[in-house]
Design an enzyme around this catalytic site. Structure first.
Site, PDB file in Angstrom:
ATOM      1  N   LYS A  68     -36.557  -9.697 -23.549  1.00  0.00           N
ATOM      2  CA  LYS A  68     -35.599  -9.959 -22.437  1.00  0.00           C
ATOM      3  C   LYS A  68     -34.413 -10.009 -23.267  1.00  0.00           C
ATOM      4  CE  LYS A  68     -37.788 -12.616 -18.413  1.00  0.00           C
ATOM      5  NZ  LYS A  68     -37.278 -12.979 -17.492  1.00  0.00           N
ATOM      6  N   ASP A 104     -33.797 -11.265 -11.921  1.00  0.00           N
ATOM      7  CA  ASP A 104     -34.283 -12.183 -11.844  1.00  0.00           C
ATOM      8  C   ASP A 104     -33.721 -13.042 -10.544  1.00  0.00           C
ATOM      9  OD1 ASP A 104     -37.055 -12.419 -13.067  1.00  0.00           O
ATOM     10  OD2 ASP A 104     -35.894 -13.405 -15.340  1.00  0.00           O
TER      11      ASP A 104
HETATM   12  P1  NAP Z   1     -36.541 -21.063 -21.506  1.00  0.00           P
HETATM   13  O1  NAP Z   1     -35.041 -19.996 -21.144  1.00  0.00           O
HETATM   14  O2  NAP Z   1     -37.298 -21.279 -22.641  1.00  0.00           O
HETATM   15  O3  NAP Z   1     -35.636 -22.312 -21.182  1.00  0.00           O
HETATM   16  C1  NAP Z   1     -36.239 -23.875 -21.012  1.00  0.00           C
HETATM   17  C2  NAP Z   1     -35.128 -25.072 -20.059  1.00  0.00           C
HETATM   18  O4  NAP Z   1     -36.109 -25.819 -19.832  1.00  0.00           O
HETATM   19  C3  NAP Z   1     -34.087 -25.174 -21.059  1.00  0.00           C
HETATM   20  O5  NAP Z   1     -32.999 -25.480 -20.117  1.00  0.00           O
HETATM   21  C4  NAP Z   1     -34.542 -26.298 -21.550  1.00  0.00           C
HETATM   22  O6  NAP Z   1     -33.677 -27.320 -21.766  1.00  0.00           O
HETATM   23  C5  NAP Z   1     -35.408 -27.077 -20.468  1.00  0.00           C
HETATM   24  N1  NAP Z   1     -35.800 -27.923 -20.205  1.00  0.00           N
HETATM   25  C6  NAP Z   1     -37.387 -27.639 -21.143  1.00  0.00           C
HETATM   26  N2  NAP Z   1     -38.329 -28.533 -21.272  1.00  0.00           N
HETATM   27  C7  NAP Z   1     -37.681 -30.136 -21.406  1.00  0.00           C
HETATM   28  C8  NAP Z   1     -37.608 -31.358 -20.458  1.00  0.00           C
HETATM   29  N3  NAP Z   1     -38.601 -32.043 -21.408  1.00  0.00           N
HETATM   30  N4  NAP Z   1     -36.866 -31.970 -20.257  1.00  0.00           N
HETATM   31  C9  NAP Z   1     -35.645 -31.662 -20.022  1.00  0.00           C
HETATM   32  N5  NAP Z   1     -35.339 -30.499 -19.999  1.00  0.00           N
HETATM   33  C10 NAP Z   1     -36.028 -28.885 -20.808  1.00  0.00           C
HETATM   34  O7  NAP Z   1     -37.502 -20.743 -20.181  1.00  0.00           O
HETATM   35  P2  NAP Z   1     -37.359 -20.048 -19.043  1.00  0.00           P
HETATM   36  O8  NAP Z   1     -37.513 -18.283 -19.548  1.00  0.00           O
HETATM   37  O9  NAP Z   1     -35.909 -20.074 -18.861  1.00  0.00           O
HETATM   38  O10 NAP Z   1     -38.360 -20.319 -18.381  1.00  0.00           O
HETATM   39  C11 NAP Z   1     -38.123 -21.739 -17.633  1.00  0.00           C
HETATM   40  C12 NAP Z   1     -39.644 -21.901 -16.394  1.00  0.00           C
HETATM   41  O11 NAP Z   1     -39.134 -20.780 -15.562  1.00  0.00           O
HETATM   42  C13 NAP Z   1     -40.524 -21.442 -16.808  1.00  0.00           C
HETATM   43  O12 NAP Z   1     -41.302 -22.758 -16.159  1.00  0.00           O
HETATM   44  C14 NAP Z   1     -41.119 -20.319 -16.457  1.00  0.00           C
HETATM   45  O13 NAP Z   1     -42.571 -20.151 -15.653  1.00  0.00           O
HETATM   46  C15 NAP Z   1     -40.219 -20.557 -15.012  1.00  0.00           C
HETATM   47  N6  NAP Z   1     -39.443 -19.114 -14.762  1.00  0.00           N
HETATM   48  C16 NAP Z   1     -39.939 -19.193 -13.226  1.00  0.00           C
HETATM   49  C17 NAP Z   1     -40.087 -17.505 -12.421  1.00  0.00           C
HETATM   50  C18 NAP Z   1     -40.387 -16.994 -11.207  1.00  0.00           C
HETATM   51  O14 NAP Z   1     -40.463 -16.162 -10.624  1.00  0.00           O
HETATM   52  N7  NAP Z   1     -40.539 -17.648 -10.538  1.00  0.00           N
HETATM   53  C19 NAP Z   1     -39.191 -16.488 -13.716  1.00  0.00           C
HETATM   54  C20 NAP Z   1     -38.601 -16.659 -14.927  1.00  0.00           C
HETATM   55  C21 NAP Z   1     -38.931 -18.248 -15.353  1.00  0.00           C
HETATM   56  P3  NAP Z   1     -32.991 -27.322 -22.731  1.00  0.00           P
HETATM   57  O15 NAP Z   1     -32.113 -26.212 -23.134  1.00  0.00           O
HETATM   58  O16 NAP Z   1     -32.571 -28.396 -23.723  1.00  0.00           O
HETATM   59  O17 NAP Z   1     -34.076 -26.969 -24.424  1.00  0.00           O
END
Ligand code: NAP
Length: 284
Positions: A68, A104
């Protein structure tokens, strides 16, 4: 009939993407002779892949992890949102040029707007400061939300909040990711959005905020989870049990896809059909 391969999603890995089934159902429903494929593109091949798409008259791509951000340097132009967020999830090819967009944030907002009237002035707490939170938080700030961000890694939330203030001119409150701190903020928010990956399969018994805090939410709150696998996360289950309105992650997924279709083909996508197809794929 031979279908024209002019669309797809790139990622690495890519096998679990729901985008092909979602977009192909739309093409079929609307009688468009296109096919949407998934492409596993290794990071070292990314530039060449984009060049090939330009040369072979592709129309559109979606972009997912890990491309991305890195794809931006291979594009000829990017939209204002993509520039602010510094990430692209949609590419349109036009006259041998590649233009990047990010749908998004808009996808999340459109899903939310099925449940609330307008974003401006709404007090919205976003949990997370990763890629998805960046897109959502920027879009909410652009639309005038009164934004709070809380993230496990505090500095990441601080950086995002500062960036939004500098680029959008909106102040963002940063809340420590702790029980005591959240308790002070949670009772007067209009919307809570989980934009962390907490609760996602296979760790479906996890919840991003301590359960006992949910009872401090005000009765009109909307609780949204952008995690879509499972469709009903533990957060949504608990919130629903307390009588709150809940919005699952399928809505955002569908609306970001619908926005991509609008950019590529200038069509209004059949939202209900897309939602049904995604829910079926997720076994819901
Ligand atoms: P990412 O960039 O890897 O970010 C992950 C986030 O989750 C960070 O803020 C991380 O905090 C936090 N996190 C991970 N494990 C944690 C824990 N055990 N306790 C507290 N916080 C935790 O991932 P992303 O791309 O943003 O995606 C996040 C989620 O959104 C995924 O499940 C993805 O499938 C979903 N998503 C959905 C859509 C949709 O269209 N519905 C679109 C995009 C993403 P830290 O900064 O502290 O690591």
């Amino acid at each position: 009939m031979n279908r024209i391969i002019a669309f797809g999603v790139i990622g690495h890995p890519i096998e679990h993407s729901l985008s092909p089934v979602m977009h192909n159902s739309v093409f079929k429903h609307l009688g468009l002779g296109y096919e949407y494929l998934k492409f596993d593109v290794h990071p070292k091949d990314l530039g060449k892949f984009i060049e090939n798409c330009k040369e072979n008259n592709f129309i559109g791509l979606n972009v997912t992890i890990p491309h991305k951000i890195s794809v931006i340097r291979f594009l000829d132009k990017i939209s204002e949102e993509a520039r602010l967020i510094n990430a692209v999830n949609t590419i349109k090819f036009e006259d041998k040029t590649a233009i990047g967009f990010n749908t998004d944030g808009l996808g999340c907002v459109r899903a939310l707007l099925e449940w609330i009237e307008g974003i401006k002035g709404k007090r919205i707490l976003v949990l997370g400061a990763g890629g998805a939170s960046r897109a959502i938080s920027f879009q909410l700030a652009i639309e005038g939300a009164d934004l709070l961000i809380s993230n496990r890694t505090y500095d990441r939330a601080l950086t995002l909040g500062n960036e939004i203030r500098e680029k959008v001119g909106k102040r963002v409150e940063i809340v420590k990711f702790s029980h005591d701190e959240m308790k002070n903020f949670i009772n007067d928010i209009d919307v809570l959005i989980n934009a962390t990956s907490v609760g996602m399969f296979p760790k479906v018994d996890e919840i991003p905020i301590p359960e006992d805090l949910l009872k401090f939410l005000n009765e009109d709150v909307v609780v949204m989870d952008i995690v879509y696998n499972p469709i009903e996360t533990k957060l949504l289950r608990e919130a629903k049990a307390l009588g709150f309105k809940t919005v699952d992650g399928v809505g955002m997924l569908v609306y970001q896809g619908a926005e991509s279709l609008r950019i590529w083909l200038d069509i209004e996508a059949p939202i209900d059909l897309m939602r049904r197809v995604v829910v079926r794929e997720l076994g819901g």
